[in-house]
Design an enzyme around this catalytic site. Sequence first.
Site, PDB file in Angstrom:
ATOM      1  CG  ASP A  96      -2.228   0.850   0.853  1.00  0.00           C
ATOM      2  OD1 ASP A  96      -2.157   1.664  -0.088  1.00  0.00           O
ATOM      3  OD2 ASP A  96      -3.259   0.707   1.535  1.00  0.00           O
TER       4      ASP A  96
HETATM    5  C1  BGC Z   1      -5.088   3.180  -0.009  1.00  0.00           C
HETATM    6  C2  BGC Z   1      -5.202   2.136  -1.100  1.00  0.00           C
HETATM    7  C3  BGC Z   1      -4.995   2.767  -2.453  1.00  0.00           C
HETATM    8  C4  BGC Z   1      -3.665   3.482  -2.451  1.00  0.00           C
HETATM    9  C5  BGC Z   1      -3.301   4.118  -3.781  1.00  0.00           C
HETATM   10  C6  BGC Z   1      -3.868   4.038  -0.146  1.00  0.00           C
HETATM   11  O1  BGC Z   1      -3.880   5.128   0.712  1.00  0.00           O
HETATM   12  O2  BGC Z   1      -5.104   2.524   1.239  1.00  0.00           O
HETATM   13  O3  BGC Z   1      -6.452   1.493  -1.028  1.00  0.00           O
HETATM   14  O4  BGC Z   1      -5.070   1.793  -3.457  1.00  0.00           O
HETATM   15  O5  BGC Z   1      -3.689   4.499  -1.472  1.00  0.00           O
HETATM   16  O6  BGC Z   1      -4.034   5.246  -4.045  1.00  0.00           O
END
Ligand code: BGC
Length: 708
Positions: free
Chosen positions: A257
């Site tokens: 993530d």
């Molecule tokens: C979120 C993810 C997301 C990623 C990219 C993160 O803050 O938890 O779900 O895919 O950002 O934008």
Amino acid sequence: MSRIDELLAAMTLDEKIGQLTMVSAGMAVTGPVVTGGGTEAVRRGRIGSFLNLWGAETVHVTQRIAVEESRLRIPLFFAFDVIHGHRTTFPIPLAEAAAFDPDLWEETARAAAIEAAGDGLSIVFSPMIDVTRDPRWGRIAEGAGEDPWVTARLAEAKLRGLHGADLSAGDTVAAVAKHFCAYGAPTAGREYTSADVSERALHEVYLPPFAAAVAAGVVAIMPAFNDLAGVPMTANAPLLRGLLRQELGFDGVIISDYNAVAELINHGVAGDVAEAAALAIKAGVDIDMVARAYERGLPSAIERGLVEVTLIEEAVRRVLVLKERLGLFDDPYRRGIAGGAPGHEQRRVLGREIARRAIVLLTNAHDLLPIAEEIRRIAVVGPLAEANMLGPWAGAGRAEEAVTILEGLRSALANRDIVRAEGVSAGGDDVSGLAAAIDLCRSADLIILAVGETAAMSGEAASRADPGLPGRQRELCEAVLALSKPTVAILSCGRPLMVPWLTDRASAVLVSWFLGLEAGHAIADVVTGRFNPTGRLPVTWPRHVGQVPIYFARRPSGRPAAPTDHYTSKYIDESVTPLFPFGHGLSYTRFTLANLRAEPAALRPDGKLDIAVEVTNAGARDGQATVFLFIRDPVASVARPVLELRSFARIRLAAGACETMRWVLAASDLAFLGPDLKPRLEPGEFDIFAGESADPDRLISAKIRLTI
Ligand code: BGC
């Protein structure tokens, strides 16, 4: 040698790490752009993928550098959060779940994949399959609600839609199932904090959707931000390498993530970036999203003996295999349709259909809805009537194209006198318009209260300790209710809002979540009766935040709640029942269920159970019923939940019609995880229940016996 072997043999360590490095693009007035030396890094093979870079032309320019100017000409991945539609914004996933329709779930994913691929994207961070039973957590908006079985079906449907029949077809995208795992159980509902669930809860509740996604061929998975009992998921070797890869057989790409690899330092398990990078790659994380921790940390981790190069090579191989599977080596620009995929207008039609199917009619006293012909003057008050209904992950959706609640009502009720006042702000303390709004309501035949959350109040990093109506909205509602006029409340929200004082007193309440581009039209379709509502709650709706977590699959207590007995499982200051059960949702007609049959009455472990129930449309309008099938194992070596969902189905019935709905369950559907957490079937009696919701008072039941 295969193309991938040749590439691996030719790559320098820096180029290998480059394949594991995902960076984010910046935003300019014209849209996403590569910033800060990114172009040069692509040319030098130091970047393997981009996040937030989309648009056929923008992607083309960057991809061209990778495939024409870099030494090894390896194409880039382009990834984006396509959570509820791309250019055509569909309802948020929690709303979509309320349709209980896997075909529609697949259709919206297919539409999103076509649009995303048309914008040059190859990876989407979806589906989000975190089961959650905590409406304080803002990300409840992004998943399918409280039930693992429903979430698993949603995962499969979304994967069919995103992956299509052939991943290399050019109009498909690689799906990333997220967030692995137990992210939906953050302590006290607070974002990014620890989850600490039992092994049993992990295996019964949080893992099944991921197991279903792996079985359905998901090509990538994202570990969650949280730690699970002290081990951050980004460094959780037993679950990523052990359970996911070895036990479940997942051989796709694991993408961290956002910045999560570097955050291992904040978690307190890594002393510096080299240790963080080593922990993540050892746990099985292939791609480092934006932290640049692999770039900064892996070379010194190798020098310090923390990591073997072979681990890096395995990760690179997985990345290259996915690039190959997507056909990127042969068609790096994908469909590359300038201006996005055509057909946006047709997809809006799908957007309106899924949006109206997602609306849940919670109450409708004296059949106030649909709005009667005699109602001539309608006051639309509240801060959400002209708000953007695209929701928390609007992707490439354009707010200026979205239909607000007010616009939808005005166009559907053009022959009525619709007056409008905001009254109060959505959040904060602005009540300056309250008196004028109430004045306006005095002359109305019907008042529509458009209240709830703005998009920014739900979704990621939007935990709420008190999920009622934000700001001073309750004051507006109370003042309107005090007029004792017919009042309809439309709740825009990304989570159940605990407003019993409103649902008890308004004439009708409907949940409109965030319905996307077609929100206003869909809501108008329902309130005018052009569409007879079919949405059902995918989550138990609490009365009070103190009841959280509240869900239908609870275990029985040794001292079941009894109002007159003090020492029983209850609250002394609140009811134990939810405001609305899982599955609740009214229609403008009503249905009755009768004659549930489950045969044979004596089932063998290799047998099948035929289940049938008669459903009658006992009202005066045609409509659609949704029927849920639950089981209960009343005596087992591990206490089983009082209800476990095993299926759901929908049926359209003309007014007065009666039909039989049928299911077949395998005896193995009665299995559970024994004391050793291994699946087992135990002999004895089982209850089979059918109902329109999980309300125990409205279920009908049959008994069967499993003999072993
Ligand atoms: C979120 C993810 C997301 C990623 C990219 C993160 O803050 O938890 O779900 O895919 O950002 O934008």
